[in-house]
Every structure is written in C-alpha cells, then in structure tokens.
Design a protein around this motif. Structure first.
Motif, PDB file in Angstrom:
ATOM      1  N   ALA A  96      95.693  32.643  45.937  1.00 54.05           N
ATOM      2  CA  ALA A  96      94.329  32.127  46.061  1.00 54.05           C
ATOM      3  C   ALA A  96      94.148  31.254  47.296  1.00 54.05           C
ATOM      4  N   ALA A  97      95.240  30.627  47.754  1.00 51.88           N
ATOM      5  CA  ALA A  97      95.162  29.779  48.940  1.00 51.88           C
ATOM      6  C   ALA A  97      94.871  30.581  50.202  1.00 51.88           C
ATOM      7  N   GLY A  98      95.059  31.886  50.128  1.00 53.86           N
ATOM      8  CA  GLY A  98      94.796  32.736  51.283  1.00 53.86           C
ATOM      9  C   GLY A  98      93.339  32.769  51.693  1.00 53.86           C
ATOM     10  N   ARG A  99      92.459  32.204  50.871  1.00 52.77           N
ATOM     11  CA  ARG A  99      91.025  32.174  51.207  1.00 52.77           C
ATOM     12  C   ARG A  99      90.792  31.510  52.550  1.00 52.77           C
ATOM     13  N   ILE A 100      91.559  30.471  52.896  1.00 50.25           N
ATOM     14  CA  ILE A 100      91.334  29.765  54.156  1.00 50.25           C
ATOM     15  C   ILE A 100      91.884  30.527  55.358  1.00 50.25           C
ATOM     16  N   MET A 101      92.574  31.637  55.117  1.00 56.61           N
ATOM     17  CA  MET A 101      93.094  32.465  56.202  1.00 56.61           C
ATOM     18  C   MET A 101      92.090  33.526  56.642  1.00 56.61           C
ATOM     19  N   GLU A 102      90.992  33.653  55.894  1.00 53.84           N
ATOM     20  CA  GLU A 102      90.019  34.713  56.164  1.00 53.84           C
ATOM     21  C   GLU A 102      89.131  34.350  57.358  1.00 53.84           C
ATOM     22  N   PRO A 103      88.348  35.314  57.872  1.00 56.37           N
ATOM     23  CA  PRO A 103      87.600  35.099  59.108  1.00 56.37           C
ATOM     24  C   PRO A 103      86.694  33.874  59.152  1.00 56.37           C
ATOM     25  N   ASP A 104      86.206  33.400  58.020  1.00 54.06           N
ATOM     26  CA  ASP A 104      85.351  32.209  58.043  1.00 54.06           C
ATOM     27  C   ASP A 104      86.125  30.937  57.727  1.00 54.06           C
ATOM     28  N   GLY A 105      87.462  31.040  57.681  1.00 50.96           N
ATOM     29  CA  GLY A 105      88.297  29.899  57.328  1.00 50.96           C
ATOM     30  C   GLY A 105      88.793  29.123  58.535  1.00 50.96           C
ATOM     31  N   PRO A 106      89.403  27.967  58.305  1.00 50.05           N
ATOM     32  CA  PRO A 106      89.809  27.077  59.398  1.00 50.05           C
ATOM     33  C   PRO A 106      91.040  27.530  60.176  1.00 50.05           C
ATOM     34  N   LEU A 107      91.751  28.546  59.675  1.00 44.71           N
ATOM     35  CA  LEU A 107      92.968  28.994  60.356  1.00 44.71           C
ATOM     36  C   LEU A 107      92.740  30.221  61.223  1.00 44.71           C
ATOM     37  N   LEU A 141      85.935  45.676  45.903  1.00 43.65           N
ATOM     38  CA  LEU A 141      86.183  44.594  46.852  1.00 43.65           C
ATOM     39  C   LEU A 141      84.892  43.830  47.142  1.00 43.65           C
ATOM     40  N   GLN A 142      83.784  44.545  47.233  1.00 42.26           N
ATOM     41  CA  GLN A 142      82.505  43.878  47.456  1.00 42.26           C
ATOM     42  C   GLN A 142      82.168  42.932  46.311  1.00 42.26           C
ATOM     43  N   ALA A 143      82.539  43.320  45.099  1.00 44.04           N
ATOM     44  CA  ALA A 143      82.298  42.450  43.946  1.00 44.04           C
ATOM     45  C   ALA A 143      83.037  41.120  44.097  1.00 44.04           C
ATOM     46  N   ALA A 144      84.267  41.168  44.606  1.00 42.14           N
ATOM     47  CA  ALA A 144      85.036  39.936  44.823  1.00 42.14           C
ATOM     48  C   ALA A 144      84.403  39.099  45.922  1.00 42.14           C
ATOM     49  N   VAL A 145      83.951  39.746  47.003  1.00 35.75           N
ATOM     50  CA  VAL A 145      83.291  39.026  48.092  1.00 35.75           C
ATOM     51  C   VAL A 145      82.020  38.355  47.586  1.00 35.75           C
ATOM     52  N   ASP A 146      81.253  39.067  46.769  1.00 37.53           N
ATOM     53  CA  ASP A 146      80.012  38.511  46.225  1.00 37.53           C
ATOM     54  C   ASP A 146      80.281  37.285  45.356  1.00 37.53           C
ATOM     55  N   GLU A 147      81.438  37.270  44.703  1.00 37.19           N
ATOM     56  CA  GLU A 147      81.808  36.130  43.857  1.00 37.19           C
ATOM     57  C   GLU A 147      82.556  35.059  44.641  1.00 37.19           C
ATOM     58  N   GLN A 148      82.672  35.268  45.956  1.00 39.32           N
ATOM     59  CA  GLN A 148      83.352  34.328  46.859  1.00 39.32           C
ATOM     60  C   GLN A 148      84.812  34.110  46.463  1.00 39.32           C
ATOM     61  N   LEU A 149      85.448  35.189  46.008  1.00 42.73           N
ATOM     62  CA  LEU A 149      86.871  35.157  45.690  1.00 42.73           C
ATOM     63  C   LEU A 149      87.680  35.576  46.917  1.00 42.73           C
ATOM     64  N   PRO A 150      88.917  35.109  47.041  1.00 43.34           N
ATOM     65  CA  PRO A 150      89.776  35.596  48.119  1.00 43.34           C
ATOM     66  C   PRO A 150      89.959  37.104  48.012  1.00 43.34           C
ATOM     67  N   THR A 151      89.801  37.805  49.106  1.00 40.65           N
ATOM     68  CA  THR A 151      89.906  39.258  49.040  1.00 40.65           C
ATOM     69  C   THR A 151      91.300  39.710  48.626  1.00 40.65           C
ATOM     70  N   SER A 152      92.313  38.932  48.941  1.00 41.01           N
ATOM     71  CA  SER A 152      93.676  39.306  48.543  1.00 41.01           C
ATOM     72  C   SER A 152      93.828  39.363  47.037  1.00 41.01           C
ATOM     73  N   MET A 153      93.073  38.563  46.321  1.00 38.58           N
ATOM     74  CA  MET A 153      93.161  38.607  44.862  1.00 38.58           C
ATOM     75  C   MET A 153      92.579  39.906  44.325  1.00 38.58           C
ATOM     76  N   ALA A 154      91.532  40.404  44.990  1.00 34.99           N
ATOM     77  CA  ALA A 154      90.997  41.702  44.611  1.00 34.99           C
ATOM     78  C   ALA A 154      92.008  42.804  44.920  1.00 34.99           C
ATOM     79  N   LEU A 155      92.706  42.687  46.055  1.00 34.25           N
ATOM     80  CA  LEU A 155      93.720  43.675  46.397  1.00 34.25           C
ATOM     81  C   LEU A 155      94.889  43.620  45.420  1.00 34.25           C
TER      82      LEU A 155
END
Length: 218
Positions: free
Chosen positions: A192-203, A110-124
């Motif tokens: 992939a759109a779930g990226r904006i739902m994460e803690p640093d996103g606008p939602l 999961l850290q690898a996905a975060v480091d690549e700035q990928l949505p964490t749900s895609m790693a899951l």
C-alpha cells in the motif's frame, strides 16, 4: 536483502522493458523478454535495443523465472494488462514497474481501483494473485536508467529507488536485484505504501538519495 537470481524475466519489450534489460545485462544478469510479438519477430528489435536479451514466449516466462529464483518485471502498459494471462506469472515475484497515465483507457478492474484512489499495485496483486507483487522501478524514467544504474559505484553515490511489498522475502529479493543493477534500494514497507511512488506522488521521476526516501519508510 537476498541475492538476486542469474536470470530475470521481463514482460514487455517497449522502451521501459528494454531499458531494464540493458541495465540487467550490464550487471551480468541473463534476461528473458517476452512481448505480444513472437520470439522470432522480436529478435531484430532486441538486437537493436537490448542486445543479449533472449526472446521467449510469454507463456514460458514464469517457468523459466522460477528455475532462477522467480523474478519477473512487469513492463506492459496498464491499458494492455488484460492481455497478460495471470498464469504467465504464477509462482513468481512480480515486479510492478507500471504506471497510470491520464490518457490511458484502463481495464475495468484497474479503473475501479483508481476511482477508489487505491494504489494500483494492490489491484494488480488481486489480479495476479498467484504471484507475489512488489512495486519497484516505476518512479524512474526509462530514459534515465542507462545513466542512473551504476553497479560500480558505492551505495552512497547511487540513485535511491523505493520498494514496496507485503512479503518480506519477495521485497528483499527485489532489493537485492536493484543493488546488483546499480541502485540503492529503500524499503517503504507494505504494498500500500507504493501509492507515493505513482506519477502524482512525491517520489516520481525525482533523482533521490537514501536519506530522501527514508523520510517515507515505515
């Protein structure tokens, strides 16, 4: 949107998991809930924080969920995701309600996905490949769920929640569940759109209406 099942499973019996359980129970949905504690040890905790929820062993949650259309909410801290066996959720629609916090020591995958700035749900989705992963219920604070879930209110008066997932049927099933719980779901499209739902996103942690979320829908 599809009709939600009569029973929903929850992995994780912390503050988020029990808040989800209370909202589901108020909506007339049976809840199976599992944690690292055995069911007998979990009973007293649930009597206090989610009375009516059924404690089960994690290994059984997928089978029980599949018998009722297959929804499981993942409410385990991301730092503990290595403790979740992918076999536990095989064949289910897995609602990823997790978030990444800066002070967490994440599993390497999961850290690898975060480091690549990928949505964490895609790693899951890669980790739990035998399940259909849908991102939902993560961008509302657990402390607000009891008041925000309003199943008796008109859709236009409800808090809107975003949903993202690659499988249309799975996404529709989750949206039906959110309606039953008392929210107004809005599909953002693919996972992939779930990226904006994460803690640093606008939602994240904002009380939004449908018109707010539609600006981000695809």
């Amino acid at each position: 949107m599809s009709e939600p099942p009569a029973t929903v499973g929850i992995l994780g019996a912390g503050r988020a998991g029990t808040a989800f359980a209370r909202a589901l129970l108020r909506a007339g949905i049976t809840v199976d809930i599992a944690s690292t504690r055995p069911p007998r040890a979990l009973q007293h905790h649930l009597k206090i924080y989610a009375p009516g929820a059924v404690p089960v062993v994690a290994e059984d949650i997928a089978e029980r969920a599949r018998d009722s259309s297959g929804l499981v909410i993942l409410a385990v801290p991301q730092e503990e995701l290595d403790e979740v066996d992918p076999a536990w959720v095989a064949g289910t629609v897995l609602i990823d309600a997790t978030n990444t916090w800066q002070d967490e020591l994440l599993p390497s995958w999961l850290q690898a996905a975060v480091d690549e700035q990928l949505p964490t749900s895609m790693a899951l989705a890669g980790r739990f490949g035998s399940a259909q992963v849908v991102k939902a219920l993560n961008h509302i604070a657990h402390s607000e769920i009891d008041d925000a879930a309003r199943p008796d209110a008109e859709l236009s008066q409800r808090r809107a929640l975003a949903v993202a997932g690659d499988d249309d049927a799975a996404r529709g099933l989750v949206m039906g569940l959110l309606v039953r719980m008392g929210f107004d779901p809005v599909s953002l499209g693919a996972l992939a759109a779930g990226r904006i739902m994460e803690p640093d996103g606008p939602l994240f942690n904002r009380p939004l209406r449908r018109e707010d979320l539609l600006r981000f829908a695809r």
